[in-house]
Design an enzyme around this catalytic site. Sequence first.
Site, PDB file in Angstrom:
ATOM      1  N   ASP A  77      32.162  14.842  41.910  1.00  0.00           N
ATOM      2  CA  ASP A  77      32.578  15.729  42.883  1.00  0.00           C
ATOM      3  C   ASP A  77      32.125  15.564  44.293  1.00  0.00           C
ATOM      4  O   ASP A  77      32.886  15.356  45.103  1.00  0.00           O
ATOM      5  CB  ASP A  77      31.986  17.057  42.321  1.00  0.00           C
ATOM      6  CG  ASP A  77      30.792  17.193  42.014  1.00  0.00           C
ATOM      7  OD1 ASP A  77      30.102  15.997  41.648  1.00  0.00           O
ATOM      8  OD2 ASP A  77      30.144  18.263  41.724  1.00  0.00           O
ATOM      9  N   LYS A 129      29.125  12.007  35.912  1.00  0.00           N
ATOM     10  CA  LYS A 129      28.901  13.322  36.093  1.00  0.00           C
ATOM     11  C   LYS A 129      27.699  13.731  35.093  1.00  0.00           C
ATOM     12  O   LYS A 129      27.658  14.688  34.454  1.00  0.00           O
ATOM     13  CB  LYS A 129      30.059  14.259  35.951  1.00  0.00           C
ATOM     14  CG  LYS A 129      29.938  15.810  36.276  1.00  0.00           C
ATOM     15  CD  LYS A 129      29.771  16.110  37.574  1.00  0.00           C
ATOM     16  CE  LYS A 129      29.812  17.516  37.740  1.00  0.00           C
ATOM     17  NZ  LYS A 129      29.129  17.777  39.095  1.00  0.00           N
ATOM     18  N   ASP A 174      41.441   7.893  37.159  1.00  0.00           N
ATOM     19  CA  ASP A 174      42.762   8.136  37.354  1.00  0.00           C
ATOM     20  C   ASP A 174      42.931   9.128  38.545  1.00  0.00           C
ATOM     21  O   ASP A 174      43.724   8.954  39.566  1.00  0.00           O
ATOM     22  CB  ASP A 174      43.127   9.055  36.108  1.00  0.00           C
ATOM     23  CG  ASP A 174      44.713   9.043  36.048  1.00  0.00           C
ATOM     24  OD1 ASP A 174      45.524   8.450  36.776  1.00  0.00           O
ATOM     25  OD2 ASP A 174      45.051   9.802  35.087  1.00  0.00           O
ATOM     26  N   TYR A 221      40.759  10.970  27.582  1.00  0.00           N
ATOM     27  CA  TYR A 221      42.319  10.659  27.341  1.00  0.00           C
ATOM     28  C   TYR A 221      42.714  10.752  25.771  1.00  0.00           C
ATOM     29  O   TYR A 221      42.074   9.693  25.100  1.00  0.00           O
ATOM     30  CB  TYR A 221      42.691   9.833  28.146  1.00  0.00           C
ATOM     31  CG  TYR A 221      43.045   9.938  29.531  1.00  0.00           C
ATOM     32  CD1 TYR A 221      42.071  11.065  30.206  1.00  0.00           C
ATOM     33  CD2 TYR A 221      43.683   9.501  30.480  1.00  0.00           C
ATOM     34  CE1 TYR A 221      42.334  11.350  31.454  1.00  0.00           C
ATOM     35  CE2 TYR A 221      43.933   9.572  31.768  1.00  0.00           C
ATOM     36  CZ  TYR A 221      43.200  10.754  32.201  1.00  0.00           C
ATOM     37  OH  TYR A 221      43.325  11.191  33.527  1.00  0.00           O
ATOM     38  N   ASP A 280      44.097   8.043  42.779  1.00  0.00           N
ATOM     39  CA  ASP A 280      45.353   8.525  43.517  1.00  0.00           C
ATOM     40  C   ASP A 280      44.726   9.164  44.755  1.00  0.00           C
ATOM     41  O   ASP A 280      45.522   9.090  45.905  1.00  0.00           O
ATOM     42  CB  ASP A 280      45.785   9.752  42.631  1.00  0.00           C
ATOM     43  CG  ASP A 280      47.013   9.309  41.808  1.00  0.00           C
ATOM     44  OD1 ASP A 280      47.041   8.101  41.528  1.00  0.00           O
ATOM     45  OD2 ASP A 280      47.937  10.137  41.442  1.00  0.00           O
TER      46      ASP A 280
END
Length: 367
Positions: free
Chosen positions: A230, A197, A254, A144, A258
Amino acid sequence: MSDTRAMTVGRAHAVRIGLMTGDGIGHEIVPATQQVVSAAVAAAGAAVDWVALPLGRDAIDTHGTPVPDSTLDALDGLDGWILGPHDSASYPAPFQGQLPPGGAIRKRFDLFANIRPARALTGVAATVPGMDLVVVRENTEGLYADRNMFVGSGEFMPTPDVALAVGVVTRRACERIAHAAFTLARSRRKHVTIVHKANVLSMTTGLFRDVCVEVGEQYPDVVVDDEHVDAMAALLVRRGADFDVVVTENMFGDILSDLTAELSGSLGTAPSVNASESKAMAQAAHGAAPDIAGHNRANPTALFLSAAMLLEWLGEKNGDRTLLSAGQRIIRAVEGTIAAGVATADLGGLASTSEFTEMVLARAQRW
Ligand code: ATP
């Protein structure tokens, strides 16, 4: 909580909470939250000193900037903060490209932990019934661009057709978010899943995974496992009720939070707290919803539950049972109202924001 700190019980005292209305539906859900918090804290035996602070579109009109220094300075002296949603994309051109109001506060006060519970509520049609997990998202680093540089942005465009982004992962940030996750797990089902990851981003998210594993060794009573992000997205849909505490870096958190919000109900019910060791801010996971602003249709649940989390955080930190009890009152009142079939339109109900708030208020005062 410190064992040496005595719990205060039922003593009349005031907690000082900063209130920032925000934009869009903030004008409806923030006053509603103020009412519910005042009622719950009073019923628990304490009081709230509210300090209203300008931030966002209103502050542009009154102070010439969406993030006045006077607001940031005032926040420092308060016990906790409630932040309404902001629609910074709609601000006039001079304010585009600046840190949005919530980001400015998170950065100024180093609110490194974004705690996002996702729990299927009775009466809400959840895609994953039984989901009851908490995403613990590192809030200060990763890809970010507004958070990972001391000066300047972490994104670059050497030519109009080439864009680069810098991802930052530090041992210190991983350690503190891992401690937050493992501490939280001890108060829950004692299971932490580290999401990374490391098969592709082996140095950055590999460091995140490795430091979390190291920290986990200090919590031998907590079960630890890890997943690639994933795979985790698929597992949350397939068997999301199996997870307890999910700790992950900024962008993965983030996105996954959601997903977990929707799987457990809706964005309108998803609360969050942004916290450091000493400061905490309640902030709903959703945005300012300009499409429904001003229509008395917004669901205030996410901000009610965020405020409840803030009261519980303050209660834990200060050893104050009245605030713990006030937080519990709000949670029970919201759950009871929705379970009784009263809900706003986003959940398929007929109640307006104010009707739903009245029902929650009545319950918060009664129990
Ligand atoms: P941001 O980028 O600031 O998160 P956004 O545009 O991605 O904002 P939201 O503002 O959260 O997203 O709105 C997404 C959709 O969800 C909109 O249709 C909005 O009306 C709906 N929505 C969001 N929050 C609520 C709420 N509390 N009650 C009802 N509907 C909501």
